[in-house]
Design a protein around this motif. Sequence first.
Motif, PDB file in Angstrom:
ATOM      1  N   TYR A  22      90.906 -50.469  67.746  1.00 56.94           N
ATOM      2  CA  TYR A  22      90.214 -49.195  67.557  1.00 56.94           C
ATOM      3  C   TYR A  22      91.142 -48.017  67.865  1.00 56.94           C
ATOM      4  O   TYR A  22      91.112 -46.992  67.181  1.00 56.94           O
ATOM      5  N   ARG A  79      91.802 -44.644  78.336  1.00 57.95           N
ATOM      6  CA  ARG A  79      91.442 -45.921  77.734  1.00 57.95           C
ATOM      7  C   ARG A  79      92.687 -46.729  77.385  1.00 57.95           C
ATOM      8  O   ARG A  79      92.678 -47.955  77.480  1.00 57.95           O
ATOM      9  N   TYR A 223      83.497 -43.025  69.808  1.00 57.34           N
ATOM     10  CA  TYR A 223      83.040 -44.403  70.024  1.00 57.34           C
ATOM     11  C   TYR A 223      83.864 -45.075  71.116  1.00 57.34           C
ATOM     12  O   TYR A 223      83.321 -45.747  72.003  1.00 57.34           O
ATOM     13  N   THR A 226      82.833 -43.729  74.528  1.00 56.54           N
ATOM     14  CA  THR A 226      81.491 -44.022  75.017  1.00 56.54           C
ATOM     15  C   THR A 226      81.248 -45.506  75.278  1.00 56.54           C
ATOM     16  O   THR A 226      80.168 -45.860  75.764  1.00 56.54           O
ATOM     17  N   ARG A 227      82.229 -46.356  74.975  1.00 59.02           N
ATOM     18  CA  ARG A 227      82.074 -47.776  75.300  1.00 59.02           C
ATOM     19  C   ARG A 227      82.302 -47.977  76.793  1.00 59.02           C
ATOM     20  O   ARG A 227      83.426 -47.857  77.298  1.00 59.02           O
ATOM     21  N   ASP A 229      82.361 -50.587  78.644  1.00 58.43           N
ATOM     22  CA  ASP A 229      83.234 -51.693  79.025  1.00 58.43           C
ATOM     23  C   ASP A 229      84.703 -51.423  78.703  1.00 58.43           C
ATOM     24  O   ASP A 229      85.562 -52.237  79.034  1.00 58.43           O
ATOM     25  N   TRP A 230      84.992 -50.295  78.052  1.00 57.16           N
ATOM     26  CA  TRP A 230      86.372 -49.939  77.766  1.00 57.16           C
ATOM     27  C   TRP A 230      86.909 -48.872  78.712  1.00 57.16           C
ATOM     28  O   TRP A 230      88.022 -48.388  78.535  1.00 57.16           O
TER      29      TRP A 230
END
Length: 257
Positions: A22, A79, A223, A226-227, A229-230
């Motif tokens: 991503y 991230r 995206y 807002t994850r 778990d990332w």
Amino acid sequence: MGSCRLSMESGASPRPGMLPYYVAFSQLLGLTVVAVTGAWLGLYRGGIAWESALQFNVHPLCMVIGLVFLQGDALLVYRVFRNEAKRTTKVLHGLLHVFAFIIALVGLVAVFDYHRKKGYADLYSLHSWCGILVFVLYFVQWLVGFSFFLFPGAPFSLRSRYRPQHIFFGASIFLLSVVTALLGLKEALLFELGAKYSTFEPEGVLANVLGLLLASFGMVTLYILTRADWKRPPQAEEQALSMDFKTLMEGDSPSSQ
């Protein structure tokens, strides 16, 4: 099993499997946005220059590079660099925002100077109002973020209370930057093409593609952000510092961003 235990002991966390893909996709989109913006200005707007009628074209290019691409990358730093030292990551995050702000400032000066030379009115359109709002909020966000997270001496209690607001407004300003860029693109097309816009002029088609790329870059970046778990996990050094503070001071702990 052994590699998992080693990872836990060293304080490193496994990188989520899809995150690199991503991130790579976001960078491909971002670089394509910058390239297509340059192609649009070069093919249909005559290119860019400071001391000529082409000075206006400095504005969209700088805003796309600064307040869209670099701002998006600054948000993704936490991230991408998940296991590096927190302070190093903070400095990189702050520097990317500084570069974005400087480039955007050049773009802002270019459009105001162009309007002054041509005798055009300033700040009458929705795009310009949103643009000034974005620029002011971005500057304030950077100043406050520097004061809380990079400037030495800010207590963890204040950092902890402000961190959710910093994250929320960072993502919101980025989203507003993308929307403002889309408004500016639409305004430029209507101003330059007029009724020809509805006849599928090549410039209009290319600019529409640019708009879709801008929206896609914004959506992919948000995206990733807002994850849950990332998110960057807390490192061993941060957890140790947290325990020291909890014992000696107020019970505050630096959480992950």
